[in-house]
Write a protein that holds these residues in place. Structure first.
Motif, PDB file in Angstrom:
ATOM      1  N   ARG A 133     -17.244  -8.358  23.245  1.00 15.60           N
ATOM      2  CA  ARG A 133     -16.084  -7.473  23.461  1.00 15.60           C
ATOM      3  C   ARG A 133     -15.879  -6.519  22.304  1.00 15.60           C
ATOM      4  O   ARG A 133     -15.566  -5.346  22.503  1.00 15.60           O
ATOM      5  CB  ARG A 133     -14.836  -8.327  23.680  1.00 15.60           C
ATOM      6  CG  ARG A 133     -14.788  -9.044  25.028  1.00 15.60           C
ATOM      7  CD  ARG A 133     -13.577  -9.948  25.110  1.00 15.60           C
ATOM      8  NE  ARG A 133     -13.448 -10.568  26.427  1.00 15.60           N
ATOM      9  CZ  ARG A 133     -12.569 -11.489  26.725  1.00 15.60           C
ATOM     10  NH1 ARG A 133     -11.699 -11.920  25.796  1.00 15.60           N
ATOM     11  NH2 ARG A 133     -12.520 -11.995  27.943  1.00 15.60           N
ATOM     12  N   ARG A 134     -16.050  -7.026  21.073  1.00 14.45           N
ATOM     13  CA  ARG A 134     -15.885  -6.143  19.915  1.00 14.45           C
ATOM     14  C   ARG A 134     -16.959  -5.055  19.916  1.00 14.45           C
ATOM     15  O   ARG A 134     -16.660  -3.882  19.643  1.00 14.45           O
ATOM     16  CB  ARG A 134     -15.946  -6.957  18.627  1.00 14.45           C
ATOM     17  CG  ARG A 134     -15.894  -6.095  17.380  1.00 14.45           C
ATOM     18  CD  ARG A 134     -15.727  -6.911  16.127  1.00 14.45           C
ATOM     19  NE  ARG A 134     -14.384  -7.465  16.036  1.00 14.45           N
ATOM     20  CZ  ARG A 134     -13.936  -8.142  14.982  1.00 14.45           C
ATOM     21  NH1 ARG A 134     -14.731  -8.350  13.940  1.00 14.45           N
ATOM     22  NH2 ARG A 134     -12.711  -8.603  14.960  1.00 14.45           N
ATOM     23  N   CYS A 159     -20.873  -9.147  28.960  1.00 13.92           N
ATOM     24  CA  CYS A 159     -19.551  -9.770  29.140  1.00 13.92           C
ATOM     25  C   CYS A 159     -19.525 -10.651  30.388  1.00 13.92           C
ATOM     26  O   CYS A 159     -19.028 -11.780  30.359  1.00 13.92           O
ATOM     27  CB  CYS A 159     -18.474  -8.687  29.252  1.00 13.92           C
ATOM     28  SG  CYS A 159     -18.010  -7.934  27.680  1.00 13.92           S
TER      29      CYS A 159
END
Length: 440
Positions: free
Chosen positions: A129-130, A72
């Motif tokens: 993120r998922r 991320c």
């Protein structure tokens, strides 16, 4: 007691032993209990294996969590490299394995698997993120599954081995694996019986817990409820728009074919007939010459009209079927073209027409643009799917943006809710694979 009385008493005792509700009534109950236990043990084995796999997957998720957080950060600051794609590929394979395991648990219970997988975001940061959210859920649920699996197994192991080592412990340490303190040899020898209780808890609770974990795993990946409906609605809307566009393009093509060729020739025929009518009295010889010209123009107009009709629904499909029609396309191809047909079920007429035109367009593109020396066409059905594969050994690099051929194929296939895959790396080969639902 006299012998006669003794004999009567023995008969009475035997009759009492054979009375209903004594031994004969107890044996079926024991057998039924044993059968239930055997069935439970048999059902629990795959569920216990699923819980073990869930715990192992959770351990990998705990490893993946810091890596995903790092991904991320890398995606936010805009660094480019192989780290994030490789991590997403690894988590994708892991997610697919967890999903297969969850589907297996649902299948053993006769529960239909949910349809529709959540579409993956196109942006890299959204995908990371998922995956991070999925890994958090998997790490927590798998940790609980592993704890449930570990506690009764360790308790049973301790209870079974207590008689061998309990006396080696210091006096102030008191074991309690069988829900009572082990302070002497009698209680130590009875403790292994508690292992049956611990294993029974594992056997009876493993199936519902495995089912719960499978539901959570499948729900994390599949599109549920409104999300699946919205995704499907978007697919249908896109397919409808493509179908309308393909239909409009087909109408424009037919209109151009009729206007540019057939209509012009019919107008010429009409003019010739008018000239012939004026020449019949004054110059019959010239009129006869124009009759021959008019007849030739009428024949050409009929031939072109037949070609337009064949483009709408080729008669060869009705005469020879899809395999025969595609075989004739392969025979007429200017390049050497091999045609292989597998098990081929009859599909609706519209689907066969679409498949026929896909092959015709793909062969035309290969001949005009690929620079290939050989072409191979493969066709067949797999379940309710009709597939067509066209491969050439040309230069590759096919680009839909540079021509309408591939775009036309994709639009024609999308009208039937089918899929089109094009693989054309530079240097070749080029492969076009089309799948059409044939159970319409």
């Amino acid at each position: 007691m006299t012998p006669g009385r003794y004999h009567d008493a023995a008969k009475a005792d035997n009759a009492d032993l054979n009375a209903p509700g004594r031994v004969d009534a107890d044996i079926p109950e024991v057998r039924e209990i044993a059968s239930v236990l055997r069935k439970r043990f048999h059902q629990a084995r795959p569920e216990v294996r699923h819980l073990f796999a869930a715990a192992r997957s959770a351990a990998l998720s705990w490893i993946a969590l810091p890596l995903l957080v790092s991904a991320c950060v890398v995606s936010v600051i805009g660094l480019r490299g192989n780290f994030v794609p490789a991590l997403l590929e690894w988590t994708g394979r892991k997610r697919a394995g967890d999903l297969d395991a969850g589907f297996s648990v649902l299948a053993r219970r006769g529960i239909p698997a949910p349809e529709g997988i959540q579409p993956e975001p196109s942006e890299e940061l959204a995908r990371v993120r998922r995956e991070l959210g999925r890994s958090v859920v998997n790490a927590l649920t798998g940790l609980l599954a592993g704890a449930f699996l570990l506690v009764p197994v360790l308790s049973a192991a301790v209870a079974l081995t207590v008689p061998f080592w309990w006396w080696l412990l210091p006096p102030h340490i008191v074991l309690n694996p069988a829900f009572f303190a082990v302070r002497d040899w009698p209680t130590a020898l009875l403790t292994p019986l508690a292992a049956v209780v611990h294993l029974a808890v594992l056997v009876f609770l493993a199936p519902p817990l495995a089912l719960l974990h499978a539901r959570i795993t499948v729900r994390r990946v599949t599109a549920g409820g409104k999300a699946r409906l919205a995704h499907r609605l978007a697919e249908v809307t896109t397919s409808r728009a493509e179908a309308l566009e393909a239909h409009a393009a087909e109408l424009r093509r037919i209109e151009r074919a009729l206007h540019d060729s057939t209509q012009n020739r019919l107008v010429a025929v009409r003019l010739h007939l008018g000239i012939i009518e004026r020449l019949l009295d004054g110059d019959p010889a010239k009129a006869r010459e124009l009759i021959a010209v008019t007849q030739s123009a009428a024949e050409e107009a009929l031939a072109e009209l037949r070609n337009v009709v064949r483009s709408i629904y080729p008669p060869v499909l009705a005469d020879r079927g899809l395999a025969g029609a595609v075989s004739s396309l392969a025979l007429r191809c200017p390049l050497p073209c091999a045609f292989e047909v597998g098990e081929l079920a009859r599909a609706p007429a519209a689907v066969e027409v679409a498949a026929y035109h896909v092959v015709a367009e793909a062969l035309t593109n290969a001949v005009k643009h690929s620079g290939a020396s050989r072409i191979r066409v493969t066709m067949g059905t797999e379940g309710e799917i009709l597939y067509v594969t066209v491969t050439d050994d040309g230069r590759g690099g096919a680009d839909e943006a540079r021509g309408s051929g591939l775009t036309g194929i994709r639009s024609r296939v999308a009208a039937f809710d089918g899929t089109t895959e094009v693989s054309s790396p530079p240097g070749g080969p080029t492969t076009i694979r089309v799948e059409l639902p044939c159970a319409c």
